[in-house]
Structure formats: structure tokens, C-alpha cells
Design a protein around this motif. Structure first.
Motif, PDB file in Angstrom:
ATOM      1  N   UNK A  65       1.024  -0.970  -0.231  1.00 28.82           N
ATOM      2  CA  UNK A  65      -0.303   0.148   0.470  1.00 28.82           C
ATOM      3  C   UNK A  65       1.255   0.638   0.063  1.00 28.82           C
ATOM      4  N   UNK A  66       0.505   2.268  -0.777  1.00 32.84           N
ATOM      5  CA  UNK A  66       0.730   3.249  -0.857  1.00 32.84           C
ATOM      6  C   UNK A  66       0.458   4.263   0.384  1.00 32.84           C
ATOM      7  N   UNK A  80       5.940   3.023   1.022  1.00 28.81           N
ATOM      8  CA  UNK A  80       5.375   2.229   0.785  1.00 28.81           C
ATOM      9  C   UNK A  80       5.029   1.463   2.582  1.00 28.81           C
ATOM     10  N   UNK A  81       4.164   0.296   2.073  1.00 33.56           N
ATOM     11  CA  UNK A  81       4.410  -0.607   3.041  1.00 33.56           C
ATOM     12  C   UNK A  81       3.879  -1.378   2.784  1.00 33.56           C
ATOM     13  N   UNK A  98      10.780   3.557   0.830  1.00 34.16           N
ATOM     14  CA  UNK A  98      10.320   4.508  -0.269  1.00 34.16           C
ATOM     15  C   UNK A  98      10.769   4.240  -1.255  1.00 34.16           C
ATOM     16  N   UNK A  99       9.514   4.748  -2.881  1.00 33.66           N
ATOM     17  CA  UNK A  99      10.371   4.052  -3.770  1.00 33.66           C
ATOM     18  C   UNK A  99      10.140   5.265  -4.776  1.00 33.66           C
ATOM     19  N   UNK A 115      14.208   0.960   1.507  1.00 32.71           N
ATOM     20  CA  UNK A 115      13.380  -0.470   2.059  1.00 32.71           C
ATOM     21  C   UNK A 115      14.037  -0.194   3.740  1.00 32.71           C
ATOM     22  N   UNK A 116      13.407  -0.384   4.523  1.00 30.17           N
ATOM     23  CA  UNK A 116      14.116  -1.107   5.552  1.00 30.17           C
ATOM     24  C   UNK A 116      14.773  -2.447   5.947  1.00 30.17           C
TER      25      UNK A 116
END
Length: 142
Positions: A65-66, A80-81, A98-99, A115-116
Motif C-alpha cells: 500500500x502507498x 510504501x508499506x 520509499x520508492x 526500504x528498511x
């Protein structure tokens, strides 16, 4: 939803959630590269397929999801997640990142990812819990 955000959502749904690796080519220009997935490497189509396949061997991704998106000209940047299940344990996990993507003629030309992965690897049990805090004290993860 804007056409650029719809393209991103469709890409993540088809490739990551549905696991349709063949669909990835529909979203990228042949010369497209992505950075930020592997340290100091730009990832082309072949490496991207290997990267996604390796992660999907560990995870069943339920959703991407954004939360926020910012667009300017042919660029879109989005927070994003994702929610997924670890295949070996059945554990539910989530992650975020993030993208930033440039789109031309309805396809991705270049992508920058942040990304984490450290927290993600902690959740998979591949690095110790609180790994970042441990490293910030000078401890090694050996």
C-alpha cells in the motif's frame, strides 16, 4: 488515483502480491535499472527477477500500500508499506520504505528504492533483534 500511482500499484500487486514474475517486463523499459535494492548496485531485469524470487521464497506478500505519493512531471515518489507472512514460520510481518520512479510511455525507466531491510531481516530472524542499536554501540553482528 493518478496513472503513475496506478502503474506502481499494479506493478506491486502483480509481481509482489500475485508472484507473477513474467509480468515484471510489462512494467519496465528494457534498459531500466533500479538502485537501492542491493548495496551499491544498479539492478537490471535479470538481477531484479532473482531478487524478487529470493524474497518470495521466504514470504507470501498479502498487500503493498502507498500512504503518500508526490508527483512531478514524469516522476513519482511514494511511501510504501507491505504486509506478508513468513512461509517457514507463519509469522505475520510488515515493512516500509520509499520508492522514486521515472515513468516514460507508461513504463518504468528508472527506480530508486529505500526500504528498511535491516528491520525486515530482524523480523525474519536472520539478524539479531535491535541490530541497528547494537551496531551503533560498536558491537559486531557475528
Amino acid at each position: 488515483m493518478s496513472p503513475q500511482l496506478k502503474l506502481l500499484q499494479d506493478f506491486y500487486n502483480r509481481v509482489w502480491v500475485d508472484g507473477d514474475m513474467a509480468a515484471a517486463g510489462e512494467f519496465f523499459m528494457p534498459e531500466a535499472e533500479a538502485t537501492g535494492l542491493l548495496s551499491d548496485l544498479a539492478v537490471g531485469a535479470e538481477e531484479f527477477h532473482e531478487f524478487v524470487a529470493a524474497l518470495l521464497e521466504m514470504l507470501d506478500v498479502h498487500s503493498v500500500n502507498f500512504q503518500k505519493a508526490v508527483e512531478q512531471d514524469d516522476w513519482i515518489s511514494a511511501m510504501a508499506s507491505f504486509d506478508a507472512t513468513v512461509l517457514t514460520t507463519g509469522q505475520s510481518i510488515s515493512g516500509s520504505g520509499m520508492v522514486m520512479v521515472r515513468i516514460r510511455d507508461g513504463k518504468i525507466v528508472e527506480a530508486y528504492n529505500c526500504f528498511d531491510f535491516l528491520s525486515f531481516l530482524e523480523k525474519l530472524g536472520l539478524v539479531p533483534e535491535h541490530a541497528l542499536a547494537l551496531c551503533m554501540t560498536g558491537q559486531r553482528l557475528t
